[in-house]
Write an enzyme that holds these catalytic residues in place. Structure first.
Site, short mmCIF file in Angstrom:
data_model
loop_
_atom_site.label_atom_id
_atom_site.label_comp_id
_atom_site.label_asym_id
_atom_site.label_seq_id
_atom_site.Cartn_x
_atom_site.Cartn_y
_atom_site.Cartn_z
N GLU A 1 0.83 -1.21 0.00
CA GLU A 1 0.00 0.00 0.00
C GLU A 1 0.86 1.26 0.00
O GLU A 1 0.53 2.26 -0.63
CB GLU A 1 -0.93 0.02 1.22
CG GLU A 1 -1.98 -1.08 1.24
CD GLU A 1 -3.00 -0.92 0.14
OE1 GLU A 1 -2.61 -0.95 -1.05
OE2 GLU A 1 -4.18 -0.80 0.45
N THR B 1 -5.27 6.68 -5.52
CA THR B 1 -5.43 6.98 -4.09
C THR B 1 -4.52 8.14 -3.69
O THR B 1 -4.93 9.03 -2.94
CB THR B 1 -5.13 5.73 -3.25
OG1 THR B 1 -6.08 4.72 -3.60
CG2 THR B 1 -5.24 6.00 -1.76
N1 HSE Z 1 -8.39 4.90 3.49
C1 HSE Z 1 -7.84 4.97 2.16
C2 HSE Z 1 -8.25 6.30 1.54
C3 HSE Z 1 -8.37 3.83 1.35
O1 HSE Z 1 -9.44 6.61 1.59
O2 HSE Z 1 -7.41 7.02 1.02
C4 HSE Z 1 -7.86 3.76 -0.04
O3 HSE Z 1 -8.45 2.66 -0.69
#
Ligand code: HSE
Length: 307
Positions: free
Chosen positions: A128, A181
């Site tokens: 990630e 993201t």
């Molecule tokens: N919590 C993260 C965001 C998840 O919202 O940026 C990304 O899939």
């Protein structure tokens, strides 16, 4: 065992009120992966189908997560990975998490399970970090534990598995645009008012209590986001309309899946989840937006072996 084939579930992160701390795994959407032991040290990605992704180990989330695991073992060999990608990157349903979680779960199984699920989450978070610049755990934790998970804390990592009310179904619609993201995090504000904090942690507590009590009304009341949704929803075509039509069709709640652009809804019963899917589809058909739609039970196992 020298080789294993696994299903790696898609996940919905945030679930409206739980930015970076809540997530849930889906049963009907996911990738597949084959991982095999090799005498040669290190990790090689030998095949990727379905999406155009880098095969160089240090540039691939499965490779990076796998290297984090290898670094903590006595094992002197290595692994080969084949990735059969079904989840589109940048869709908001945990594409990078599925690859990262699948790789480390498969390697751990081939090594005789030396690591706990929480340790696997830490390895998968490195994937990630590569994908989004932030090692968030709210997709990889449900992908590895299954069901709903809460990241109670990041430092040290503290994952709390939550119960799954039996009648819950998810609907996810993915408008065919890609939002990274990392980009959708850059637009967020880094401060919130006390008033918004109070709303958000009230809802987060309410959602967790609703899951424990299988209280669908409480789940419904708690699926609200006063912090992130007002900002990110601007990037998603037809968001407000999809949300209001989903609620009219009987959804308990509706919001942005992860960092978007997918939109999720939770419903009580598969029948309602299908009606919600149809209501969502009609919105995108009317404004000519191409989409994929999925109706899914909750995946309670996380990554699993398939034969
Ligand atoms: N919590 C993260 C965001 C998840 O919202 O940026 C990304 O899939």
């Amino acid at each position: 065992m020298e080789e294993i084939k696994v299903f790696c579930p898609a996940t919905i992160a945030n679930l409206s009120c739980g930015f970076d701390v809540l997530g849930v795994a889906l049963d009907a959407v996911g990738d597949e992966m084959i991982v095999r032991k090799t005498e040669e040290k290190g990790i090689r990605i030998t095949k990727i189908t379905g999406q155009d992704l880098p095969a160089a180990t240090e540039k691939n989330v499965a490779g990076v997560a796998g290297l984090a695991l290898l670094d903590k073992t006595e094992y002197t060999g290595g692994f080969e990975i084949e990735i059969y990608k079904k989840i589109k990157p940048g869709s908001g349903i945990g594409s990078s998490a599925a690859s990262s979680a699948g790789a480390v779960w498969a390697m751990n199984t081939l090594l005789g399970n030396p690591f706990s699920a929480s340790e696997l989450v830490e390895f998968a978070m490195e994937g990630e970090r590569l994908a989004s610049d932030v090692a968030h755990a709210d997709n990889v934790a449900p992908a590895l534990f299954g069901g709903f998970t809460l990241v109670r804390g990041y430092n040290p990592l503290d994952i709390v598995p939550l119960p799954t009310p039996k009648e819950l179904y998810a609907t996810v619609i993915h408008p065919q645009i890609e939002i990274k993201t990392s980009d959708s995090r850059k637009i967020l504000k880094t401060n919130i008012t006390l008033q918004k904090g109070i709303q958000q942690w009230g809802n987060l507590g309410g959602l967790v209590a609703g899951l424990f009590q299988s209280d669908y009304e409480l789940i419904s009341r708690s699926l609200e986001d006063h912090v992130v949704e007002p900002i990110r929803s601007i990037l998603i075509p037809g968001f407000d309309d999809i949300k209001s039509k989903s609620l009219e069709a009987g959804a308990l709640g509706c919001g942005i899946s992860g960092s978007g652009p997918s939109i999720f809804a939770l419903s009580k019963s598969e029948d309602t989840a299908q009606k919600v899917a149809q209501a969502m589809e009609r919105v995108y058909e009317a404004i000519d937006v191409e989409f994929d739609v999925h109706v899914s039970p909750i995946n309670e196992l996380g990554v699993k072996q398939v034969f």
